[in-house]
Scaffold this motif. Structure first.
Motif, mmCIF file in Angstrom:
data_model
loop_
_atom_site.group_PDB
_atom_site.id
_atom_site.type_symbol
_atom_site.label_atom_id
_atom_site.label_comp_id
_atom_site.label_asym_id
_atom_site.label_seq_id
_atom_site.Cartn_x
_atom_site.Cartn_y
_atom_site.Cartn_z
ATOM 1 N N GLU A 162 -10.355 6.533 -6.806
ATOM 2 C CA GLU A 162 -10.067 7.962 -6.846
ATOM 3 C C GLU A 162 -11.285 8.735 -7.356
ATOM 4 O O GLU A 162 -12.001 8.266 -8.242
ATOM 5 N N THR A 210 -9.180 9.831 -2.242
ATOM 6 C CA THR A 210 -8.930 8.403 -2.457
ATOM 7 C C THR A 210 -9.536 7.580 -1.317
ATOM 8 O O THR A 210 -9.747 8.078 -0.208
ATOM 9 N N ARG A 211 -9.794 6.321 -1.612
ATOM 10 C CA ARG A 211 -10.165 5.374 -0.555
ATOM 11 C C ARG A 211 -9.698 3.990 -0.971
ATOM 12 O O ARG A 211 -9.654 3.658 -2.154
ATOM 13 N N LYS A 212 -9.364 3.190 0.022
ATOM 14 C CA LYS A 212 -8.798 1.865 -0.205
ATOM 15 C C LYS A 212 -9.828 0.756 0.009
ATOM 16 O O LYS A 212 -10.905 0.978 0.577
ATOM 17 N N ASP A 248 0.834 -1.197 0.000
ATOM 18 C CA ASP A 248 0.000 0.000 0.000
ATOM 19 C C ASP A 248 0.879 1.261 0.000
ATOM 20 O O ASP A 248 0.655 2.202 -0.776
ATOM 21 N N ARG A 295 -7.074 1.371 -5.111
ATOM 22 C CA ARG A 295 -7.161 2.764 -4.674
ATOM 23 C C ARG A 295 -8.178 3.469 -5.569
ATOM 24 O O ARG A 295 -7.884 3.820 -6.712
ATOM 25 N N GLN A 332 2.572 1.749 -3.297
ATOM 26 C CA GLN A 332 1.632 2.231 -4.310
ATOM 27 C C GLN A 332 1.395 3.733 -4.195
ATOM 28 O O GLN A 332 1.224 4.437 -5.198
ATOM 29 N N ASP A 333 1.393 4.256 -2.968
ATOM 30 C CA ASP A 333 1.038 5.658 -2.731
ATOM 31 C C ASP A 333 2.235 6.594 -2.629
ATOM 32 O O ASP A 333 2.042 7.815 -2.605
ATOM 33 N N TYR A 338 -8.747 -6.760 1.819
ATOM 34 C CA TYR A 338 -7.469 -6.036 1.854
ATOM 35 C C TYR A 338 -6.302 -7.003 2.044
ATOM 36 O O TYR A 338 -5.233 -6.846 1.440
#
Length: 388
Positions: free
Chosen positions: A310, A290-292, A53, A308, A56-57, A299
């Motif tokens: 957007e 954003t939200r996961k 995670d 993610r 990725q961010d 997860y």
């Protein structure tokens, strides 16, 4: 004024790590939290996915260092100190921390968690937020908490002994059948411990909670008002300045992480269901929410990609998006920062500013605006204006 005339810059960067497990789901809680025994927390799998995670961010930081980090939940103190340390190392390696970064961890009172405080401090956590909620055993029971008043007191003492000199206590009021006397006793007890910060907020009944389906007997409005007024005076007398609707701090001890949220800063959202916000400063400023992946089982599933999602914040929606948080603060907000962080020219909101000022809900002093006492009291009316 044209959009190109706006001086734009990236806001400060924070990070939030969501730990979704609790020993028990509280009946008032609508957060993304899931009951699990301490022994069954899948710590190894969680760390592996958090590493992916963060990787990725990391590019969303755009060269900025992390100014504040908040471990929230759920109950982050169910993770070992070693796990917390590993997450801090991942973030530092891939993004980096500012030299004076504020690093907060939420903790619930109880022997198992409290014994870990020294380890958290060694790992780099420099601020604790302890979810006390009440110092009354009967109210704690009605809230479905797993600790008692003695656990809450001991957790604070243990935190001090572990070296923490920046501690927040979460405390609720307006509890089921709570009297003014009982609410003030809770507040007096909290103040007597001399924390640096108090989050003192009224119990609200949220949808998708046990309390929503079976509401408890909340005090009458007159009692709630008396509690709020008496509590604010008591906190002020003890040196706690109210800098937000439900946040009170000793001088210089405001929560920098929450201030970054409220002042339209950016933040990476790491973990199940975590929300984030990032800004791209290009020809036309882009602001992305954003939200996961929400459910922990999804997860943690190594056979599923980390998602993610957007959503761009349209320019027309940015004034409300900005002021819904910044006007919660007692301190003035800068209109220059509004332009810089949203990319929206000030000319586009001048009519709204004038309307609210004429109604006596806003004060304006050149670049700075703030709610008046009436505006702070009727904050929902002020915010509703930005939706019109």
């Amino acid at each position: 004024m044209s959009t190109s005339a706006v001086t734009k810059r990236l806001p400060p960067l924070s990070a939030y790590v969501h730990v979704p497990w609790c020993i028990r789901k509280c009946p008032y809680c609508d957060f993304n939290s899931h009951a699990s025994s301490a022994e069954n927390i899948p710590e190894r799998e969680f760390l592996k996915r958090v590493a992916e995670d963060i990787h990725q961010d990391a590019a969303l930081a755009q060269g900025r260092k992390i100014e504040t980090l908040f471990f929230g939940g759920g109950t982050p103190s169910l993770l070992s100190a070693d796990a917390i340390g590993q997450i801090l190392e991942m973030l530092d390696k891939q993004v980096g921390f500012a030299a004076n970064a504020e690093i907060t961890l939420e903790a619930n009172p109880g022997t198992v968690e409290a014994q870990r405080f020294q380890g958290y401090h060694r790992a780099g956590v420099n601020r604790l937020s302890i979810g006390v909620q009440s110092f009354s055993d009967s109210y704690l029971q009605s809230l479905g908490r797993i600790h008692n008043a003695g656990d809450a007191m001991q957790a604070f003492i243990t935190a001090r002994e572990a070296g923490f000199d920046n501690i927040n206590l979460d405390l609720m009021h307006g509890l089921p059948d709570q009297s003014l006397f009982d609410a003030m006793h809770d507040l007096d007890t909290a103040i007597s411990l001399k924390p640096e910060h108090l989050s003192w907020y009224q119990l609200t009944i949220e949808a998708n909670t046990e309390f929503y389906n079976s509401p408890p007997p909340i005090p009458e409005d007159d009692t709630l008002w008396d509690i709020q007024q008496a509590g604010q005076q008591k906190l002020a007398n003890a040196g706690f300045g109210q800098y937000e609707v439900s946040a009170y701090a000793q001088p210089g001890k405001e929560c920098r992480h929450n201030l970054n949220y409220w002042q339209y800063g950016d933040y990476l959202g790491i973990g199940p269901g975590a929300h984030g916000k990032y800004t791209h400063q290009n020809a036309t400023t882009e602001i992305i929410r954003t939200r996961k992946t929400r459910l922990p089982k999804d997860y943690l599933n190594a056979n599923k990609p980390l998602v993610r999602l957007e959503e761009a914040v349209a320019p027309a929606d940015r004034p409300f998006d900005y002021f819904i948080n910044s006007l919660r603060l007692r301190k003035a907000t800068s209109l220059t920062e509004f332009e810089a962080f949203t990319g929206v020219p000030l000319a586009h909101i001048e009519a709204k500013l004038a309307e609210l000022t004429n109604k006596g809900l806003l004060n304006r002093n050149n670049d700075l605006i703030a709610t008046t006492d009436a505006g702070f009291l009727y904050l929902n009316e002020v915010l509703a204006c930005w939706l019109e």
